[in-house]
Write an enzyme that holds these catalytic residues in place. Structure first.
Site, PDB file in Angstrom:
ATOM      1  N   CYS A   1      -4.888  10.265  -1.683  1.00  0.00           N
ATOM      2  CA  CYS A   1      -3.954   9.331  -1.026  1.00  0.00           C
ATOM      3  C   CYS A   1      -2.643   9.175  -1.777  1.00  0.00           C
ATOM      4  O   CYS A   1      -1.642   8.767  -1.208  1.00  0.00           O
ATOM      5  CB  CYS A   1      -4.561   7.936  -0.908  1.00  0.00           C
ATOM      6  SG  CYS A   1      -6.303   7.893  -0.623  1.00  0.00           S
TER       7      CYS A   1
ATOM      8  N   ARG B   1       1.052  -1.666   7.450  1.00  0.00           N
ATOM      9  CA  ARG B   1       1.517  -0.397   6.881  1.00  0.00           C
ATOM     10  C   ARG B   1       2.458   0.358   7.811  1.00  0.00           C
ATOM     11  O   ARG B   1       3.021   1.383   7.432  1.00  0.00           O
ATOM     12  CB  ARG B   1       0.314   0.485   6.496  1.00  0.00           C
ATOM     13  CG  ARG B   1      -0.593  -0.183   5.464  1.00  0.00           C
ATOM     14  CD  ARG B   1      -1.518   0.797   4.785  1.00  0.00           C
ATOM     15  NE  ARG B   1      -0.761   1.825   4.083  1.00  0.00           N
ATOM     16  CZ  ARG B   1      -1.288   2.922   3.542  1.00  0.00           C
ATOM     17  NH1 ARG B   1      -2.579   3.120   3.644  1.00  0.00           N
ATOM     18  NH2 ARG B   1      -0.530   3.815   2.932  1.00  0.00           N
TER      19      ARG B   1
ATOM     20  N   ARG C   1      -9.331   3.787  11.698  1.00  0.00           N
ATOM     21  CA  ARG C   1      -7.865   3.864  11.675  1.00  0.00           C
ATOM     22  C   ARG C   1      -7.280   4.927  12.595  1.00  0.00           C
ATOM     23  O   ARG C   1      -6.138   4.813  13.025  1.00  0.00           O
ATOM     24  CB  ARG C   1      -7.396   4.152  10.242  1.00  0.00           C
ATOM     25  CG  ARG C   1      -7.845   3.123   9.188  1.00  0.00           C
ATOM     26  CD  ARG C   1      -7.046   1.850   9.300  1.00  0.00           C
ATOM     27  NE  ARG C   1      -7.348   0.925   8.211  1.00  0.00           N
ATOM     28  CZ  ARG C   1      -6.733   0.907   7.032  1.00  0.00           C
ATOM     29  NH1 ARG C   1      -5.785   1.779   6.769  1.00  0.00           N
ATOM     30  NH2 ARG C   1      -7.068   0.022   6.126  1.00  0.00           N
TER      31      ARG C   1
ATOM     32  N   ASP D   1       0.815  -1.223   0.000  1.00  0.00           N
ATOM     33  CA  ASP D   1       0.000   0.000   0.000  1.00  0.00           C
ATOM     34  C   ASP D   1       0.848   1.272   0.000  1.00  0.00           C
ATOM     35  O   ASP D   1       0.321   2.375   0.200  1.00  0.00           O
ATOM     36  CB  ASP D   1      -0.909   0.015   1.242  1.00  0.00           C
ATOM     37  CG  ASP D   1      -2.165  -0.832   1.057  1.00  0.00           C
ATOM     38  OD1 ASP D   1      -2.783  -0.747  -0.018  1.00  0.00           O
ATOM     39  OD2 ASP D   1      -2.512  -1.588   1.988  1.00  0.00           O
TER      40      ASP D   1
ATOM     41  N   GLU E   1      -0.030   9.581   1.296  1.00  0.00           N
ATOM     42  CA  GLU E   1      -0.697  10.566   2.151  1.00  0.00           C
ATOM     43  C   GLU E   1      -0.861  10.054   3.582  1.00  0.00           C
ATOM     44  O   GLU E   1      -0.990  10.850   4.516  1.00  0.00           O
ATOM     45  CB  GLU E   1      -2.080  10.873   1.576  1.00  0.00           C
ATOM     46  CG  GLU E   1      -2.857  11.854   2.392  1.00  0.00           C
ATOM     47  CD  GLU E   1      -4.215  12.129   1.800  1.00  0.00           C
ATOM     48  OE1 GLU E   1      -4.426  13.266   1.369  1.00  0.00           O
ATOM     49  OE2 GLU E   1      -5.063  11.210   1.743  1.00  0.00           O
ATOM     50  N   ASP E   2      -0.859   8.738   3.753  1.00  0.00           N
ATOM     51  CA  ASP E   2      -1.176   8.198   5.082  1.00  0.00           C
ATOM     52  C   ASP E   2      -0.049   8.263   6.115  1.00  0.00           C
ATOM     53  O   ASP E   2      -0.335   8.475   7.294  1.00  0.00           O
ATOM     54  CB  ASP E   2      -1.705   6.764   4.929  1.00  0.00           C
ATOM     55  CG  ASP E   2      -3.057   6.755   4.234  1.00  0.00           C
ATOM     56  OD1 ASP E   2      -3.871   7.654   4.513  1.00  0.00           O
ATOM     57  OD2 ASP E   2      -3.293   5.868   3.405  1.00  0.00           O
TER      58      ASP E   2
ATOM     59  N   HIS F   1     -11.490   6.403   5.394  1.00  0.00           N
ATOM     60  CA  HIS F   1     -10.897   7.593   6.010  1.00  0.00           C
ATOM     61  C   HIS F   1     -11.843   8.791   5.827  1.00  0.00           C
ATOM     62  O   HIS F   1     -12.683   8.786   4.917  1.00  0.00           O
ATOM     63  CB  HIS F   1      -9.563   7.957   5.341  1.00  0.00           C
ATOM     64  CG  HIS F   1      -8.433   7.023   5.632  1.00  0.00           C
ATOM     65  ND1 HIS F   1      -7.709   6.397   4.635  1.00  0.00           N
ATOM     66  CD2 HIS F   1      -7.875   6.618   6.798  1.00  0.00           C
ATOM     67  CE1 HIS F   1      -6.751   5.655   5.185  1.00  0.00           C
ATOM     68  NE2 HIS F   1      -6.828   5.767   6.497  1.00  0.00           N
TER      69      HIS F   1
HETATM   70  C1  CIR Z   1      -5.448   0.895   3.071  1.00  0.00           C
HETATM   71  O1  CIR Z   1      -6.461   0.227   3.342  1.00  0.00           O
HETATM   72  O2  CIR Z   1      -4.728   1.377   3.937  1.00  0.00           O
HETATM   73  C2  CIR Z   1      -5.094   1.081   1.609  1.00  0.00           C
HETATM   74  N1  CIR Z   1      -5.451  -0.050   0.846  1.00  0.00           N
HETATM   75  C3  CIR Z   1      -5.786   2.302   1.045  1.00  0.00           C
HETATM   76  C4  CIR Z   1      -5.362   3.566   1.712  1.00  0.00           C
HETATM   77  C5  CIR Z   1      -6.015   4.748   1.127  1.00  0.00           C
HETATM   78  N2  CIR Z   1      -5.535   5.943   1.706  1.00  0.00           N
HETATM   79  C6  CIR Z   1      -6.286   6.985   2.005  1.00  0.00           C
HETATM   80  O3  CIR Z   1      -7.515   6.937   1.915  1.00  0.00           O
HETATM   81  N3  CIR Z   1      -5.680   8.076   2.444  1.00  0.00           N
END
Ligand code: CIR
Length: 264
Positions: free
Chosen positions: A254, A87, A134, A62, A67-68, A167
């Site tokens: 993201c 992650r 999250r 991922d 952005e995360d 999110h």
């Molecule tokens: C996740 O579930 O963490 C990733 N597959 C997708 C993350 C998407 N990020 C976001 O919305 N900022």
């Protein structure tokens, strides 16, 4: 609205399809994801950004969702603490790039607090912090204190009653001019009362995650009603294909960290 100067992105890994997803839209194709990612980079460049492209990282499927792991502002970068166990290592993998830009102006969310960048929505000098599956209360509290230290305000919006929304920014995006693009599910949120709203149709929920970059709103290709409404509201729109990222539960925001001129 901030003027953005550069963006950080990470090329999707060959392991991209092994990332976290409810799998509602089928299996992602990593090769097509790379093609779409290149188009995304072109869109950012078209909006005037210098784009820093990081190497793919196979260990973290991922990791293209940059952005995360970090929240970037004009005065500080804040390293997050993932809730998602697969992650967690992504923070260390992006740290050097962030240090090269922010030097020592970096803060960090510590456990048991969890925050993921997709839950953080900036509106000028205010941040909406999403409480989600999250991001937890402790993480939100730490983040609020850090933001305050740097002269920002913040408030909480909970999306816990909407379990299908990953999110906060999955269902609402600030596009400048006091305007949000959002899903009906969040329309009545009292924190959003002062804003103009473009509500996406039920079958275009994915388009409520989009980005304003300088003079342009970038929206996912094929979400025609949202694109039409956004143009009708007076915004310049660029479309970019996102089908493979949608399969992995990731939206347009993201895929990049958008950095304004720094005031460190
Ligand atoms: C996740 O579930 O963490 C990733 N597959 C997708 C993350 C998407 N990020 C976001 O919305 N900022």
């Amino acid at each position: 609205m901030y003027k953005f100067e550069r963006a950080i992105v990470r090329t999707p890994a060959d392991s991209f399809a092994e990332g976290i997803t409810p799998g509602l839209y089928g299996k992602a194709d990593p090769e097509l994801a790379k093609v779409q990612h290149n188009k995304y980079i072109q869109a950012l460049r078209q909006c005037g950004l210098e784009v820093i492209v990081l190497e793919p990282d196979n260990e973290f499927p991922d990791s293209c969702f940059v952005e995360d792991p970090v929240i970037v502002t004009d005065r500080v970068a804040i390293l997050t603490n993932f809730h998602a166990p697969t992650r967690k290592g992504e923070v260390d993998r992006i740290l050097l790039t962030i240090e090269n830009i922010y030097g020592s102006h970096i803060e960090r969310i510590e456990g048991p607090g969890t925050v993921e960048g997709g839950d953080i929505c900036q509106v000028e000098n205010h941040f909406f912090i999403g409480l989600s599956q999250r991001t937890n209360e402790e993480g939100a509290c730490q983040l609020g204190a850090i933001l305050k230290k740097y002269g920002f305000t913040s408030s909480i919006i909970s999306i816990r009653a909407l379990p299908e929304i990953l999110h906060l920014k999955t269902c609402m995006s600030y596009i400048g001019e006091n305007t949000f693009i959002l899903q009906k599910a969040i329309l009545k949120e009292s924190e959003l009362a002062p804003f103009n709203k473009i509500v996406v149709p039920d079958n275009e929920g994915y388009a409520s995650n989009c980005i304003r970059v300088n003079d342009t709103v970038i929206l996912p290709e094929g979400f025609d009603e949202t694109i039409k409404q956004t143009r009708a509201a007076g915004f310049n729109v660029l479309e970019t294909p996102m089908s493979e990222f949608m399969k992995q539960d990731g939206g347009l925001s993201c895929l990049s960290l958008r950095i304004p001129k720094l005031n460190l």
